[in-house]
Design a protein around this motif. Structure first.
Motif, PDB file in Angstrom:
ATOM      1  N   ALA A 226       0.565  -1.345   0.113  1.00 18.23           N
ATOM      2  CA  ALA A 226      -0.232   0.036   0.053  1.00 18.23           C
ATOM      3  C   ALA A 226       0.943   1.226   0.460  1.00 18.23           C
ATOM      4  O   ALA A 226       0.530   2.368  -0.777  1.00 18.23           O
ATOM      5  CB  ALA A 226      -0.945   0.179   1.543  1.00 18.23           C
ATOM      6  N   ASP A 227       1.911   1.751   0.506  1.00 15.27           N
ATOM      7  CA  ASP A 227       3.136   2.248   0.937  1.00 15.27           C
ATOM      8  C   ASP A 227       3.716   2.534  -0.196  1.00 15.27           C
ATOM      9  O   ASP A 227       3.831   3.421  -1.414  1.00 15.27           O
ATOM     10  CB  ASP A 227       3.875   2.500   1.419  1.00 15.27           C
ATOM     11  N   GLU A 228       3.646   1.620  -1.192  1.00 17.89           N
ATOM     12  CA  GLU A 228       4.508   1.328  -2.270  1.00 17.89           C
ATOM     13  C   GLU A 228       4.157   2.047  -3.221  1.00 17.89           C
ATOM     14  O   GLU A 228       3.828   3.182  -4.138  1.00 17.89           O
ATOM     15  CB  GLU A 228       5.337   0.064  -2.825  1.00 17.89           C
ATOM     16  N   ALA A 229       2.529   1.627  -3.078  1.00 15.58           N
ATOM     17  CA  ALA A 229       1.060   2.090  -4.568  1.00 15.58           C
ATOM     18  C   ALA A 229       1.464   3.970  -4.503  1.00 15.58           C
ATOM     19  O   ALA A 229       0.910   4.728  -5.108  1.00 15.58           O
ATOM     20  CB  ALA A 229       0.112   1.692  -4.396  1.00 15.58           C
ATOM     21  N   GLN A 230       1.315   3.317  -2.729  1.00 11.88           N
ATOM     22  CA  GLN A 230       1.075   5.504  -2.769  1.00 11.88           C
ATOM     23  C   GLN A 230       1.538   6.351  -2.834  1.00 11.88           C
ATOM     24  O   GLN A 230       2.070   7.731  -3.643  1.00 11.88           O
ATOM     25  CB  GLN A 230       1.014   5.853  -1.519  1.00 11.88           C
ATOM     26  N   LEU A 231       3.223   6.060  -3.378  1.00 12.31           N
ATOM     27  CA  LEU A 231       4.511   6.392  -3.686  1.00 12.31           C
ATOM     28  C   LEU A 231       4.574   6.570  -5.313  1.00 12.31           C
ATOM     29  O   LEU A 231       5.025   7.702  -5.489  1.00 12.31           O
ATOM     30  CB  LEU A 231       5.928   6.027  -2.492  1.00 12.31           C
ATOM     31  N   GLU A 232       3.977   6.140  -6.278  1.00 19.35           N
ATOM     32  CA  GLU A 232       4.190   5.715  -6.948  1.00 19.35           C
ATOM     33  C   GLU A 232       2.727   6.335  -7.515  1.00 19.35           C
ATOM     34  O   GLU A 232       3.272   6.683  -8.418  1.00 19.35           O
ATOM     35  CB  GLU A 232       4.575   4.473  -7.271  1.00 19.35           C
ATOM     36  N   GLU A 233       2.151   6.387  -6.866  1.00 21.00           N
ATOM     37  CA  GLU A 233       0.716   7.961  -6.859  1.00 21.00           C
ATOM     38  C   GLU A 233       1.420   9.311  -6.856  1.00 21.00           C
ATOM     39  O   GLU A 233       0.775   9.986  -7.788  1.00 21.00           O
ATOM     40  CB  GLU A 233      -0.394   7.193  -6.210  1.00 21.00           C
ATOM     41  N   ALA A 234       2.163   9.361  -6.010  1.00 17.33           N
ATOM     42  CA  ALA A 234       2.404  10.985  -6.172  1.00 17.33           C
ATOM     43  C   ALA A 234       4.197  11.174  -6.904  1.00 17.33           C
ATOM     44  O   ALA A 234       4.284  12.238  -6.704  1.00 17.33           O
ATOM     45  CB  ALA A 234       3.112  10.162  -4.704  1.00 17.33           C
ATOM     46  N   GLN A 235       4.051  10.072  -7.905  1.00 17.15           N
ATOM     47  CA  GLN A 235       5.490  10.397  -8.276  1.00 17.15           C
ATOM     48  C   GLN A 235       4.517  10.928  -9.297  1.00 17.15           C
ATOM     49  O   GLN A 235       4.337  10.639 -10.876  1.00 17.15           O
ATOM     50  CB  GLN A 235       6.181   8.927  -8.447  1.00 17.15           C
TER      51      GLN A 235
END
Length: 146
Positions: free
Chosen positions: A137-146
């Motif tokens: 979930a954190d990795e997906a959130q980071l990808e969305e933020a980029q």
């Protein structure tokens, strides 16, 4: 009725009670459970059983080596059957409790034994971290933020 529990109690001059059987059954059914969760399960069959009785019975069952407890973090310990041996993986983000084979700790335990003279009970170990779901979930959130 658990005949091994009954015979173990009898050898020690103790008697089998319905409450003792109910507590052992609850531990077996729930897998990992706090005394409060065990008490709730027991009270569904025997409403008059109180938390003090559950704690005393858990202490006795642990002394008889039928159950074991593990601290999975802050708060009450959790109880499981004695044969239920594994490492506990506790997610400090969502609270999920996972399991891993004790063999993963063999090298670490051997190094502690050799270097410190300390014999660790790896079945009593709870490792705190983040579960796979929280990491994803954190990795997906980071990808969305980029």
């Amino acid at each position: 009725m658990d005949t091994s529990l009954k015979s173990t109690l009898h050898r020690r001059g103790l008697r089998m009670t319905p409450q003792r059987q109910l507590v052992l059954d609850a531990v077996r059914e729930l897998g990992h459970a706090t005394p409060e969760q065990i008490c709730t399960r027991v009270q569904s069959a025997a409403p008059a059983v109180n938390i003090t009785t559950v704690y005393r019975t858990l202490d006795l069952l642990e002394e008889l080596r039928l159950v074991r407890h593990t601290h999975l973090g802050h708060g009450a310990p959790t109880y499981s059957e004695r044969e239920h041996e594994h490492l506990h993986l506790v997610c400090h983000e969502c609270g999920a409790v996972g399991e891993a084979p004790t063999e993963l700790m063999e090298e670490f335990a051997a190094r502690l034994r050799e270097g410190q003279g300390f014999a660790v009970d790896v079945t009593h170990v709870a490792l705190s971290g983040r579960c796979a779901d929280c990491v994803r979930a954190d990795e997906a959130q980071l990808e969305e933020a980029q």
